[in-house]
Design an enzyme around this catalytic site. Structure first.
Site, mmCIF file in Angstrom:
data_model
loop_
_atom_site.group_PDB
_atom_site.id
_atom_site.type_symbol
_atom_site.label_atom_id
_atom_site.label_comp_id
_atom_site.label_asym_id
_atom_site.label_seq_id
_atom_site.Cartn_x
_atom_site.Cartn_y
_atom_site.Cartn_z
ATOM 1 N N ASP A 131 0.810 -1.230 0.000
ATOM 2 C CA ASP A 131 0.000 0.000 0.000
ATOM 3 C C ASP A 131 0.841 1.278 0.000
ATOM 4 O O ASP A 131 0.326 2.359 -0.282
ATOM 5 C CB ASP A 131 -0.920 0.023 1.230
ATOM 6 C CG ASP A 131 -2.068 -0.964 1.119
ATOM 7 O OD1 ASP A 131 -2.157 -1.651 0.083
ATOM 8 O OD2 ASP A 131 -2.872 -1.052 2.064
ATOM 9 N N HIS A 275 -5.845 -10.014 -4.553
ATOM 10 C CA HIS A 275 -4.539 -10.509 -4.116
ATOM 11 C C HIS A 275 -3.579 -10.809 -5.262
ATOM 12 O O HIS A 275 -2.405 -11.066 -5.004
ATOM 13 C CB HIS A 275 -4.731 -11.732 -3.215
ATOM 14 C CG HIS A 275 -5.451 -11.372 -1.950
ATOM 15 N ND1 HIS A 275 -6.806 -11.237 -1.899
ATOM 16 C CD2 HIS A 275 -4.990 -11.075 -0.715
ATOM 17 C CE1 HIS A 275 -7.168 -10.888 -0.676
ATOM 18 N NE2 HIS A 275 -6.087 -10.781 0.065
HETATM 19 O O1 F6P Z 1 -1.236 -5.518 3.088
HETATM 20 C C1 F6P Z 1 -2.076 -4.504 2.712
HETATM 21 C C2 F6P Z 1 -3.311 -5.084 2.075
HETATM 22 O O2 F6P Z 1 -2.977 -5.711 0.874
HETATM 23 C C3 F6P Z 1 -4.409 -4.050 1.889
HETATM 24 O O3 F6P Z 1 -4.280 -3.334 0.712
HETATM 25 C C4 F6P Z 1 -5.655 -4.888 1.952
HETATM 26 O O4 F6P Z 1 -6.762 -4.150 2.431
HETATM 27 C C5 F6P Z 1 -5.302 -5.952 2.931
HETATM 28 O O5 F6P Z 1 -3.897 -6.062 2.917
HETATM 29 C C6 F6P Z 1 -5.963 -7.285 2.633
HETATM 30 O O6 F6P Z 1 -5.388 -8.260 3.404
HETATM 31 P P1 F6P Z 1 -5.871 -9.746 3.651
HETATM 32 O O7 F6P Z 1 -6.863 -10.088 2.599
HETATM 33 O O8 F6P Z 1 -4.639 -10.540 3.562
HETATM 34 O O9 F6P Z 1 -6.444 -9.774 5.009
#
Ligand code: F6P
Length: 345
Positions: A131, A275
């Site tokens: 981010d 992702h």
């Molecule tokens: O690491 C940051 C990030 O990719 C954010 O942009 C996103 O909101 C979050 O992690 C999602 O994370 P997870 O789905 O792994 O909980």
């Protein structure tokens, strides 16, 4: 000056990120000739709470530079949420005879690292997040890879949008800050970019899209960060919070797509990159930045400069307090967003 540690722990916490393995490799490669034994703690702070560790030597880090994710695994465990977990973490820290610890993570992981440092633990941080919203460093590794993946996706959306005369909404990551949206949108030639820092004005978005179509364009690309707010609210997938109190975001793209189609009458499709932006091999920029951060983190350990982390300032690696990174979010630079707006509509 503290004595050189004989045993150094390393962990990766929070969301994974391309470039993490570059940091782990650099730490081991720099520590090994110093005679320091490196212990990999598995799955972030959870691994220290549960005493799940692996030895890291030159063989274990061989060939990992181009690999996405983290060979150590990760979690969003917050040991400060549970006194028993925190006590276990401290017990295992001493049982493992750790004399220093490098914590690689974003605001949450570094927040825990900073609290442990304040309690007297010899902790060094390494800033990580796709981010790019950590203060004190111009860029975090992982961001460049995410931006390039998002840019390539926007390029691909262009050709299908043009063929079908559609509006394409691309939802990208960015919980509190729209860095990925702005950089990928600028690089990919998006027609509107929407970010968490600026509440969405739907009328304005539709006006821009109509204006574009009036001048003969039959398709448009809208890039929206997952944390962008519609009528003051973020769109969430479920109400459940993680251990650091974050809600699971996602869905703003679909919501926005429906509203745009209803208001403009232009056929609209939505793509959520999710992702995909976090997976896979890091770019050269992220591998090099991760490598520089890893080497500097070990240098900080050797110099006894705990409570600090490496940061990118211009072309130099600076040493800054972890506190700086966790005390305030780095939101999108307003001048950059104004520049992006030149290309809206
Ligand atoms: O690491 C940051 C990030 O990719 C954010 O942009 C996103 O909101 C979050 O992690 C999602 O994370 P997870 O789905 O792994 O909980």
């Amino acid at each position: 000056m503290s004595p050189k540690p004989k045993v150094l722990g390393v962990l990766t916490g929070g969301g994974d990120c391309p470039g993490l393995n570059s940091v782990i490799r650099a730490i081991v490669r720099k520590a090994h000739p110093e005679g320091i034994q490196v212990i990999g703690i598995k799955n972030g702070w959870k691994g220290l709470v549960e005493k799940q560790v692996i030895g890291l030597d030159l063989t274990s880090v061989s060939g990992i530079l181009p690999k996405g994710g983290t060979i150590l695994g990760t979690s969003r465990t917050n040991p400060y949420k549970d006194p028993a977990a925190l006590a276990a973490l401290k017990k295992h820290y001493s049982e493992l005879a750790l004399e220093a610890l490098i914590a690689i993570g974003g605001e949450d992981t570094l927040g825990v690292a900073n609290r442990l440092f304040q309690e007297g633990f010899r902790v060094v941080g390494v800033p990580k997040t796709i981010d790019n919203d950590l203060s004190g460093t111009d860029f975090t590794f992982g961001f460049d890879t995410a931006v390039n993946i998002a840019m390539e996706s926007i390029d691909r959306l262009h050709t299908t949008a043009e063929s079908h005369h559609r509006i394409m909404v691309a939802e990208v990551m960015g919980r509190h800050a729209g860095w990925i949206a702005v950089h990928a949108g600028l690089a990919g030639g998006a027609d509107v970019i929407l970010i968490p820092e600026v509440p969405i004005n739907l009328e304005e978005v539709c006006k821009l899209l109509r204006k574009r179509h009036e001048r003969g364009k039959t398709f448009s690309i809208v890039v929206v960060a997952e944390g962008a707010k519609i009528q003051g609210d973020t769109v969430t997938q479920e109400g459940k919070l993680d251990e650091f109190g974050h809600v699971r975001l996602g869905g703003v793209g679909h919501h926005l797509g429906e509203l745009i189609e209803a208001k403009t009458g232009f056929e609209t499709r939505v793509t959520v990159l999710g992702h995909i932006q976090r997976g896979g091999s890091p770019t050269a920029f992220d591998r090099i930045l991760g490598t520089r951060f890893g080497v500097r983190a070990v240098e900080l350990v050797l110099r006894g400069e705990f409570g600090k982390m490496p940061a990118l300032r211009g072309n130099e690696i600076a040493n800054i307090p972890i506190e700086t990174a966790v005390s305030q979010l780095k939101t999108v630079d307003r001048d950059l967003y104004e520049l992006a707006k030149v290309f809206f509509g």
